[in-house]
Design a protein around this motif. Structure first.
Motif, PDB file in Angstrom:
ATOM      1  N   HIS A 202       0.850  -1.204   0.000  1.00  0.00           N
ATOM      2  CA  HIS A 202       0.000   0.000   0.000  1.00  0.00           C
ATOM      3  C   HIS A 202       0.881   1.247   0.000  1.00  0.00           C
ATOM      4  O   HIS A 202       0.660   2.180  -0.782  1.00  0.00           O
ATOM      5  N   GLN A 203       1.904   1.224   0.852  1.00  0.00           N
ATOM      6  CA  GLN A 203       2.827   2.378   0.906  1.00  0.00           C
ATOM      7  C   GLN A 203       3.564   2.575  -0.417  1.00  0.00           C
ATOM      8  O   GLN A 203       3.932   3.698  -0.770  1.00  0.00           O
ATOM      9  N   ALA A 204       3.770   1.482  -1.144  1.00  0.00           N
ATOM     10  CA  ALA A 204       4.475   1.569  -2.435  1.00  0.00           C
ATOM     11  C   ALA A 204       3.524   1.947  -3.577  1.00  0.00           C
ATOM     12  O   ALA A 204       3.941   1.994  -4.732  1.00  0.00           O
ATOM     13  N   GLY A 205       2.261   2.169  -3.242  1.00  0.00           N
ATOM     14  CA  GLY A 205       1.309   2.641  -4.263  1.00  0.00           C
ATOM     15  C   GLY A 205       0.570   1.549  -5.002  1.00  0.00           C
ATOM     16  O   GLY A 205      -0.097   1.821  -6.015  1.00  0.00           O
ATOM     17  N   ALA A 206       0.671   0.301  -4.513  1.00  0.00           N
ATOM     18  CA  ALA A 206      -0.052  -0.789  -5.188  1.00  0.00           C
ATOM     19  C   ALA A 206      -1.529  -0.761  -4.788  1.00  0.00           C
ATOM     20  O   ALA A 206      -1.891  -0.281  -3.717  1.00  0.00           O
ATOM     21  N   ARG A 207      -2.349  -1.316  -5.656  1.00  0.00           N
ATOM     22  CA  ARG A 207      -3.783  -1.478  -5.390  1.00  0.00           C
ATOM     23  C   ARG A 207      -3.983  -2.903  -4.880  1.00  0.00           C
ATOM     24  O   ARG A 207      -3.382  -3.836  -5.443  1.00  0.00           O
ATOM     25  N   LEU A 208      -4.784  -3.071  -3.848  1.00  0.00           N
ATOM     26  CA  LEU A 208      -4.868  -4.385  -3.207  1.00  0.00           C
ATOM     27  C   LEU A 208      -6.258  -5.005  -3.258  1.00  0.00           C
ATOM     28  O   LEU A 208      -7.265  -4.304  -3.079  1.00  0.00           O
ATOM     29  N   THR A 209      -6.272  -6.316  -3.481  1.00  0.00           N
ATOM     30  CA  THR A 209      -7.469  -7.120  -3.214  1.00  0.00           C
ATOM     31  C   THR A 209      -7.027  -8.171  -2.203  1.00  0.00           C
ATOM     32  O   THR A 209      -5.963  -8.782  -2.364  1.00  0.00           O
ATOM     33  N   VAL A 210      -7.830  -8.349  -1.166  1.00  0.00           N
ATOM     34  CA  VAL A 210      -7.426  -9.220  -0.059  1.00  0.00           C
ATOM     35  C   VAL A 210      -8.565 -10.177   0.278  1.00  0.00           C
ATOM     36  O   VAL A 210      -9.743  -9.812   0.167  1.00  0.00           O
ATOM     37  N   CYS A 211      -8.205 -11.384   0.704  1.00  0.00           N
ATOM     38  CA  CYS A 211      -9.217 -12.275   1.289  1.00  0.00           C
ATOM     39  C   CYS A 211      -8.638 -12.917   2.541  1.00  0.00           C
ATOM     40  O   CYS A 211      -7.417 -13.024   2.691  1.00  0.00           O
ATOM     41  N   ASP A 212      -9.539 -13.285   3.437  1.00  0.00           N
ATOM     42  CA  ASP A 212      -9.141 -14.053   4.621  1.00  0.00           C
ATOM     43  C   ASP A 212     -10.389 -14.749   5.149  1.00  0.00           C
ATOM     44  O   ASP A 212     -11.483 -14.178   5.085  1.00  0.00           O
ATOM     45  N   ILE A 213     -10.234 -15.969   5.647  1.00  0.00           N
ATOM     46  CA  ILE A 213     -11.397 -16.653   6.216  1.00  0.00           C
ATOM     47  C   ILE A 213     -11.828 -15.976   7.515  1.00  0.00           C
ATOM     48  O   ILE A 213     -12.936 -16.185   7.984  1.00  0.00           O
ATOM     49  N   ASP A 214     -10.940 -15.159   8.075  1.00  0.00           N
ATOM     50  CA  ASP A 214     -11.277 -14.375   9.265  1.00  0.00           C
ATOM     51  C   ASP A 214     -11.681 -12.969   8.780  1.00  0.00           C
ATOM     52  O   ASP A 214     -10.827 -12.179   8.367  1.00  0.00           O
ATOM     53  N   PRO A 215     -12.989 -12.658   8.827  1.00  0.00           N
ATOM     54  CA  PRO A 215     -13.448 -11.378   8.257  1.00  0.00           C
ATOM     55  C   PRO A 215     -12.838 -10.159   8.946  1.00  0.00           C
ATOM     56  O   PRO A 215     -12.667  -9.111   8.321  1.00  0.00           O
ATOM     57  N   VAL A 216     -12.475 -10.303  10.215  1.00  0.00           N
ATOM     58  CA  VAL A 216     -11.886  -9.162  10.945  1.00  0.00           C
ATOM     59  C   VAL A 216     -10.544  -8.782  10.328  1.00  0.00           C
ATOM     60  O   VAL A 216     -10.224  -7.601  10.147  1.00  0.00           O
ATOM     61  N   ARG A 217      -9.774  -9.808   9.966  1.00  0.00           N
ATOM     62  CA  ARG A 217      -8.445  -9.550   9.370  1.00  0.00           C
ATOM     63  C   ARG A 217      -8.581  -8.921   7.989  1.00  0.00           C
ATOM     64  O   ARG A 217      -7.822  -8.029   7.618  1.00  0.00           O
ATOM     65  N   ALA A 218      -9.544  -9.397   7.231  1.00  0.00           N
ATOM     66  CA  ALA A 218      -9.765  -8.821   5.896  1.00  0.00           C
ATOM     67  C   ALA A 218     -10.227  -7.370   6.030  1.00  0.00           C
ATOM     68  O   ALA A 218      -9.729  -6.471   5.336  1.00  0.00           O
TER      69      ALA A 218
END
Ligand code: NAD
Length: 356
Positions: A202-218
């Motif tokens: 994120h700091q390097a300017g990338a765009r992110l898509t994230v998944c996690d089975i733990d919704p709090v972490r996502a």
């Protein structure tokens, strides 16, 4: 403890990740204590480089064989990881099978520490999936063969840094770019490493898509890094520049192969390939695969150098060399018309052959 067993028949039934398991002494230790419903496995791949250093998983497994297979594959990968990072360690991994019964956690860790101690320093344990630094402190009360106890010892920081530099190297290789601005990275798993990696990207300017089975972490990645959240089952097919597996092993398999919509696979997860042949299938599909044990070695480098009393500056210098190593191996691979994966395997096997 009622038994310490070497069960070769079970071992034979567990497929190894790699046929080239050339360890001079492969040890499989299975420890059981029925009174505690305790079962731990320690797999060592001995190449006479030094004591095996590798984490201890504390997870549920569908069977004893599945747990043995996990320990064996991971120990094998740890030997390649140590060799490629030029560390004086053999490969080792431990697994404690999480019981369905509610058993006193401290007693389990004490038993495990005794198992580690019985190997008299041939194996040094540390944290892995399902174990924490607090667990390592308990283990430390019963054996000295443990590392990664203090908060500042958390290997995830160095692992994430190594993966970040590895992603930078992969991007440089593919399109000559020196920065990640505007690139789209899909991260599977926003745990210790995935979260820190998301922060750096994120700091390097990338765009992110994230998944996690733990919704709090996502959700944390959505709030802090403006990440798009997707269902875990949907992450493989996300159209992206880089897919970064930071959760599970064997996520590159016949089911996911056809779903990938990325140019690069580079992430922290151990044991990413269900079979080695899949690396060639990825190459055929034009996907650059950065071998897991090459890119995720930051944590091992940190723990090994801490044992040599090296300071943080020296450790960071060694970790960021992961990016340079990837560029170097890729250049050699290109020259010999090989994939990066094939070249890395060749160099790891050569390094190990020189020891045994
Ligand atoms: P972690 O347990 O902190 O994080 C893993 C995350 O993945 C968790 O948040 C979990 O909820 C999530 N997850 C599990 N199954 C998932 C699924 N099906 N889909 C999406 N998310 C899922 O572990 P970690 O320390 O961050 O390690 C991540 C991976 O990197 C593991 O494979 C580990 O073996 C490997 N690794 C870690 C280190 C390290 O220093 N921590 C070093 C080398 C390799």
């Amino acid at each position: 403890m009622d038994c310490v067993l070497l069960i070769n028949s079970i071992k034979k039934r567990c497929n190894m990740r790699n046929k080239n398991d050339n360890a001079s002494g492969s040890e499989l230790h299975i420890f059981q204590d029925k009174s505690l419903d305790f079962c731990a496995i320690i797999s060592l791949k001995k190449y006479e480089r030094g004591p095996a250093l590798g984490g201890c998983r504390f997870l549920s497994y569908p069977s004893l064989e599945a747990a043995i297979k996990d320990a064996e594959r991971l120990a094998h990968a740890m030997s390649y990881k140590a060799a490629m990072s030029d560390l004086p360690h053999d490969g080792g991994k431990a697994v404690i099978i999480r019981s369905q019964r509610s058993i006193d956690h401290t007693s389990i860790l004490k038993r495990f520490a005794e198992c580690v101690g019985s190997l008299k320093g041939r194996y040094i344990t540390t944290i892995d999936s399902g174990t924490t630094q607090a667990d390592m402190s308990i283990i430390k009360n019963h054996t000295s063969y443990v590392t990664g106890i203090l908060e500042e010892d958390d290997p995830s920081v160095s692992t994430a840094l190594g993966v970040f530099t590895g992603i930078q190297a992969a991007v440089k290789l593919l399109n000559g770019r020196d920065n990640l601005a505007g690139l789209h990275v899909a991260i599977q798993g926003a745990g210790s490493v995935g979260y820190l990696l998301a922060d750096s990207l994120h700091q390097a300017g990338a765009r992110l898509t994230v998944c996690d089975i733990d919704p709090v972490r996502a959700e944390r990645c959505k709030n802090e890094f403006n990440a798009t959240i997707v269902d875990p089952a949907a992450i493989y097919a996300v159209p992206c520049d880089i897919f970064a597996p930071c959760a599970l092993g064997q996520i590159i398999n016949p089911l996911t192969l056809m779903q990938f919509n990325t140019k690069i696979i580079a992430g922290a997860a151990n044991d990413q390939l269900a079979t080695c042949e899949l690396a060639y299938e990825l190459a055929k599909r034009g996907i650059l695969y950065v071998p897991d044990y090459l890119i995720n070695a930051g944590g091992l480098i940190q723990l090994a150098l801490q044992r040599q009393n090296k300071n943080r500056t020296v450790i960071t210098e060694r970790v960021v060399q992961i990016g340079e190593r990837i560029l170097h191996l890729a250049a050699a691979a290109k020259q010999q018309q090989m994939t990066l994966f094939a070249m890395t395997e060749k160099m790891a096997e050569r390094a190990l052959a020189n020891c045994s």
